[in-house]
Design a protein around this motif. Sequence first.
Motif, PDB file in Angstrom:
ATOM      1  N   ASN A 222      25.719 -32.426  29.014  1.00  0.00           N
ATOM      2  CA  ASN A 222      26.931 -32.373  28.195  1.00  0.00           C
ATOM      3  C   ASN A 222      27.557 -33.748  27.999  1.00  0.00           C
ATOM      4  O   ASN A 222      28.144 -34.032  26.951  1.00  0.00           O
ATOM      5  CB  ASN A 222      27.955 -31.427  28.818  1.00  0.00           C
ATOM      6  CG  ASN A 222      27.516 -29.977  28.763  1.00  0.00           C
ATOM      7  OD1 ASN A 222      26.797 -29.509  29.632  1.00  0.00           O
ATOM      8  ND2 ASN A 222      27.925 -29.273  27.725  1.00  0.00           N
ATOM      9  N   LEU A 223      27.417 -34.604  29.013  1.00  0.00           N
ATOM     10  CA  LEU A 223      27.939 -35.961  28.889  1.00  0.00           C
ATOM     11  C   LEU A 223      27.107 -36.773  27.906  1.00  0.00           C
ATOM     12  O   LEU A 223      27.648 -37.496  27.055  1.00  0.00           O
ATOM     13  CB  LEU A 223      27.945 -36.643  30.261  1.00  0.00           C
ATOM     14  CG  LEU A 223      28.409 -38.104  30.302  1.00  0.00           C
ATOM     15  CD1 LEU A 223      29.872 -38.213  29.886  1.00  0.00           C
ATOM     16  CD2 LEU A 223      28.206 -38.686  31.703  1.00  0.00           C
ATOM     17  N   LEU A 224      25.785 -36.636  27.994  1.00  0.00           N
ATOM     18  CA  LEU A 224      24.893 -37.426  27.143  1.00  0.00           C
ATOM     19  C   LEU A 224      25.083 -37.118  25.664  1.00  0.00           C
ATOM     20  O   LEU A 224      25.001 -38.017  24.821  1.00  0.00           O
ATOM     21  CB  LEU A 224      23.431 -37.163  27.534  1.00  0.00           C
ATOM     22  CG  LEU A 224      22.984 -37.622  28.919  1.00  0.00           C
ATOM     23  CD1 LEU A 224      21.522 -37.260  29.146  1.00  0.00           C
ATOM     24  CD2 LEU A 224      23.193 -39.114  29.092  1.00  0.00           C
ATOM     25  N   VAL A 225      25.309 -35.846  25.341  1.00  0.00           N
ATOM     26  CA  VAL A 225      25.390 -35.459  23.927  1.00  0.00           C
ATOM     27  C   VAL A 225      26.804 -35.080  23.495  1.00  0.00           C
ATOM     28  O   VAL A 225      27.003 -34.560  22.388  1.00  0.00           O
ATOM     29  CB  VAL A 225      24.408 -34.305  23.614  1.00  0.00           C
ATOM     30  CG1 VAL A 225      22.981 -34.769  23.793  1.00  0.00           C
ATOM     31  CG2 VAL A 225      24.684 -33.095  24.498  1.00  0.00           C
ATOM     32  N   SER A 226      27.772 -35.343  24.352  1.00  0.00           N
ATOM     33  CA  SER A 226      29.194 -35.143  24.006  1.00  0.00           C
ATOM     34  C   SER A 226      29.472 -33.739  23.478  1.00  0.00           C
ATOM     35  O   SER A 226      30.085 -33.560  22.424  1.00  0.00           O
ATOM     36  CB  SER A 226      29.640 -36.184  22.962  1.00  0.00           C
ATOM     37  OG  SER A 226      29.460 -37.493  23.444  1.00  0.00           O
ATOM     38  N   THR A 227      29.014 -32.736  24.218  1.00  0.00           N
ATOM     39  CA  THR A 227      29.218 -31.358  23.788  1.00  0.00           C
ATOM     40  C   THR A 227      30.341 -30.691  24.575  1.00  0.00           C
ATOM     41  O   THR A 227      30.693 -31.109  25.676  1.00  0.00           O
ATOM     42  CB  THR A 227      27.934 -30.534  23.969  1.00  0.00           C
ATOM     43  OG1 THR A 227      27.422 -30.738  25.289  1.00  0.00           O
ATOM     44  CG2 THR A 227      26.891 -30.937  22.947  1.00  0.00           C
ATOM     45  N   ASP A 228      30.880 -29.633  23.993  1.00  0.00           N
ATOM     46  CA  ASP A 228      31.944 -28.856  24.611  1.00  0.00           C
ATOM     47  C   ASP A 228      31.371 -27.613  25.279  1.00  0.00           C
ATOM     48  O   ASP A 228      30.209 -27.247  25.040  1.00  0.00           O
ATOM     49  CB  ASP A 228      32.967 -28.431  23.549  1.00  0.00           C
ATOM     50  CG  ASP A 228      33.859 -29.578  23.110  1.00  0.00           C
ATOM     51  OD1 ASP A 228      34.144 -30.455  23.951  1.00  0.00           O
ATOM     52  OD2 ASP A 228      34.265 -29.596  21.932  1.00  0.00           O
ATOM     53  N   PRO A 229      32.172 -26.934  26.087  1.00  0.00           N
ATOM     54  CA  PRO A 229      31.734 -25.650  26.641  1.00  0.00           C
ATOM     55  C   PRO A 229      31.319 -24.705  25.508  1.00  0.00           C
ATOM     56  O   PRO A 229      31.983 -24.631  24.478  1.00  0.00           O
ATOM     57  CB  PRO A 229      32.986 -25.133  27.364  1.00  0.00           C
ATOM     58  CG  PRO A 229      33.734 -26.366  27.733  1.00  0.00           C
ATOM     59  CD  PRO A 229      33.508 -27.317  26.593  1.00  0.00           C
ATOM     60  N   GLY A 230      30.200 -24.026  25.698  1.00  0.00           N
ATOM     61  CA  GLY A 230      29.722 -23.094  24.683  1.00  0.00           C
ATOM     62  C   GLY A 230      28.716 -23.676  23.717  1.00  0.00           C
ATOM     63  O   GLY A 230      28.123 -22.940  22.927  1.00  0.00           O
ATOM     64  N   ASP A 231      28.497 -24.995  23.759  1.00  0.00           N
ATOM     65  CA  ASP A 231      27.581 -25.627  22.805  1.00  0.00           C
ATOM     66  C   ASP A 231      26.125 -25.572  23.246  1.00  0.00           C
ATOM     67  O   ASP A 231      25.225 -25.485  22.407  1.00  0.00           O
ATOM     68  CB  ASP A 231      27.969 -27.093  22.585  1.00  0.00           C
ATOM     69  CG  ASP A 231      29.243 -27.252  21.779  1.00  0.00           C
ATOM     70  OD1 ASP A 231      29.632 -26.284  21.100  1.00  0.00           O
ATOM     71  OD2 ASP A 231      29.851 -28.337  21.830  1.00  0.00           O
ATOM     72  N   LEU A 232      25.879 -25.673  24.553  1.00  0.00           N
ATOM     73  CA  LEU A 232      24.515 -25.727  25.075  1.00  0.00           C
ATOM     74  C   LEU A 232      24.241 -24.548  26.003  1.00  0.00           C
ATOM     75  O   LEU A 232      25.084 -24.186  26.823  1.00  0.00           O
ATOM     76  CB  LEU A 232      24.274 -27.015  25.870  1.00  0.00           C
ATOM     77  CG  LEU A 232      24.369 -28.359  25.159  1.00  0.00           C
ATOM     78  CD1 LEU A 232      24.108 -29.478  26.160  1.00  0.00           C
ATOM     79  CD2 LEU A 232      23.390 -28.439  24.003  1.00  0.00           C
ATOM     80  N   PHE A 233      23.046 -23.980  25.868  1.00  0.00           N
ATOM     81  CA  PHE A 233      22.550 -23.036  26.871  1.00  0.00           C
ATOM     82  C   PHE A 233      21.586 -23.849  27.721  1.00  0.00           C
ATOM     83  O   PHE A 233      20.544 -24.290  27.232  1.00  0.00           O
ATOM     84  CB  PHE A 233      21.840 -21.855  26.211  1.00  0.00           C
ATOM     85  CG  PHE A 233      21.510 -20.745  27.181  1.00  0.00           C
ATOM     86  CD1 PHE A 233      22.447 -19.774  27.482  1.00  0.00           C
ATOM     87  CD2 PHE A 233      20.269 -20.688  27.796  1.00  0.00           C
ATOM     88  CE1 PHE A 233      22.149 -18.751  28.379  1.00  0.00           C
ATOM     89  CE2 PHE A 233      19.964 -19.680  28.692  1.00  0.00           C
ATOM     90  CZ  PHE A 233      20.909 -18.701  28.985  1.00  0.00           C
ATOM     91  N   THR A 234      21.931 -24.083  28.973  1.00  0.00           N
ATOM     92  CA  THR A 234      21.178 -25.035  29.780  1.00  0.00           C
ATOM     93  C   THR A 234      20.331 -24.363  30.851  1.00  0.00           C
ATOM     94  O   THR A 234      20.742 -23.376  31.468  1.00  0.00           O
ATOM     95  CB  THR A 234      22.120 -26.044  30.465  1.00  0.00           C
ATOM     96  OG1 THR A 234      23.084 -25.335  31.252  1.00  0.00           O
ATOM     97  CG2 THR A 234      22.839 -26.889  29.435  1.00  0.00           C
ATOM     98  N   VAL A 235      19.149 -24.925  31.047  1.00  0.00           N
ATOM     99  CA  VAL A 235      18.265 -24.554  32.150  1.00  0.00           C
ATOM    100  C   VAL A 235      17.945 -25.844  32.885  1.00  0.00           C
ATOM    101  O   VAL A 235      17.430 -26.791  32.290  1.00  0.00           O
ATOM    102  CB  VAL A 235      16.963 -23.897  31.654  1.00  0.00           C
ATOM    103  CG1 VAL A 235      15.991 -23.701  32.812  1.00  0.00           C
ATOM    104  CG2 VAL A 235      17.258 -22.566  30.986  1.00  0.00           C
ATOM    105  N   ARG A 236      18.262 -25.884  34.174  1.00  0.00           N
ATOM    106  CA  ARG A 236      18.004 -27.085  34.959  1.00  0.00           C
ATOM    107  C   ARG A 236      17.173 -26.721  36.176  1.00  0.00           C
ATOM    108  O   ARG A 236      17.469 -25.747  36.875  1.00  0.00           O
ATOM    109  CB  ARG A 236      19.319 -27.746  35.383  1.00  0.00           C
ATOM    110  CG  ARG A 236      20.225 -28.092  34.219  1.00  0.00           C
ATOM    111  CD  ARG A 236      21.396 -28.950  34.634  1.00  0.00           C
ATOM    112  NE  ARG A 236      20.955 -30.262  35.101  1.00  0.00           N
ATOM    113  CZ  ARG A 236      21.787 -31.263  35.397  1.00  0.00           C
ATOM    114  NH1 ARG A 236      23.088 -31.093  35.279  1.00  0.00           N
ATOM    115  NH2 ARG A 236      21.315 -32.421  35.824  1.00  0.00           N
TER     116      ARG A 236
END
Length: 238
Positions: free
Chosen positions: A47-61
């Motif tokens: 989220n920091l790298l691409v300057s996104t807000d909550p709800g923008d990315l569905f993440t798998v880490r």
Amino acid sequence: MKKLIRGLLDFRRHTLPSYRATFARLAKGQSPDCLFISCSDSRVVPNLLVSTDPGDLFTVRNVGNLVPPATLDGQNTADRSEAAAIEFSLGFLPIEDVVVCGHSSCGAMKAILAGGVVDGAPNLEKWLAHGTPSLKALKENTQVGAGLPDADRLSQLNVLEQLEHLKTYPIVRERLAAGTLRLHGWWFDIGAAQVHAYREDLGRFVPIDETEGERLLTALSDASAQGAEEQQGLRAVQ
């Protein structure tokens, strides 16, 4: 833990007021358009790298940003978590893009390069096996990551290998064939704080600087316009 508590209090005091409306909206549901698969490494913060807000990315880490391949029947009986995330996000959310993002100085890649044996960590050792196919590419592909340390070269090649693993899932193949999904290979150079994208036409990763960023945005706009025209044509035929 003290840092987390202080950070939470700071969030409540200074950040939350400007995000109340966002969270109120998100309480009704999520609609991310990107599935972002990255390493669990604490130095990689999508989220920091691409300057996104909550709800923008569905993440798998996970360790090594790995995607266990599916079997011929489309299932993954060994590691269902990643498989479930792929099926859920692509089947029930408006995901249009999938990013697999590796990074420099990756401990998982260093372990694989050293033979994949991790004393005292049998589960980790078995997990890293999903990245060992990239070792073959390390010997055969001298263009990707040229000039980088072997572990970083392996990390870039591993991104490409995991993109291929994604294609073993029926829902990924179906959506690629329908033109409703795009796959992207990214790599984060931690020391330079620079994200690179794989250019298939060049056969290597290139920094996403201003010039490359504009090129990518133009390509995405053109692809969206073409997709809209194709959908309109299909509706006209029907």
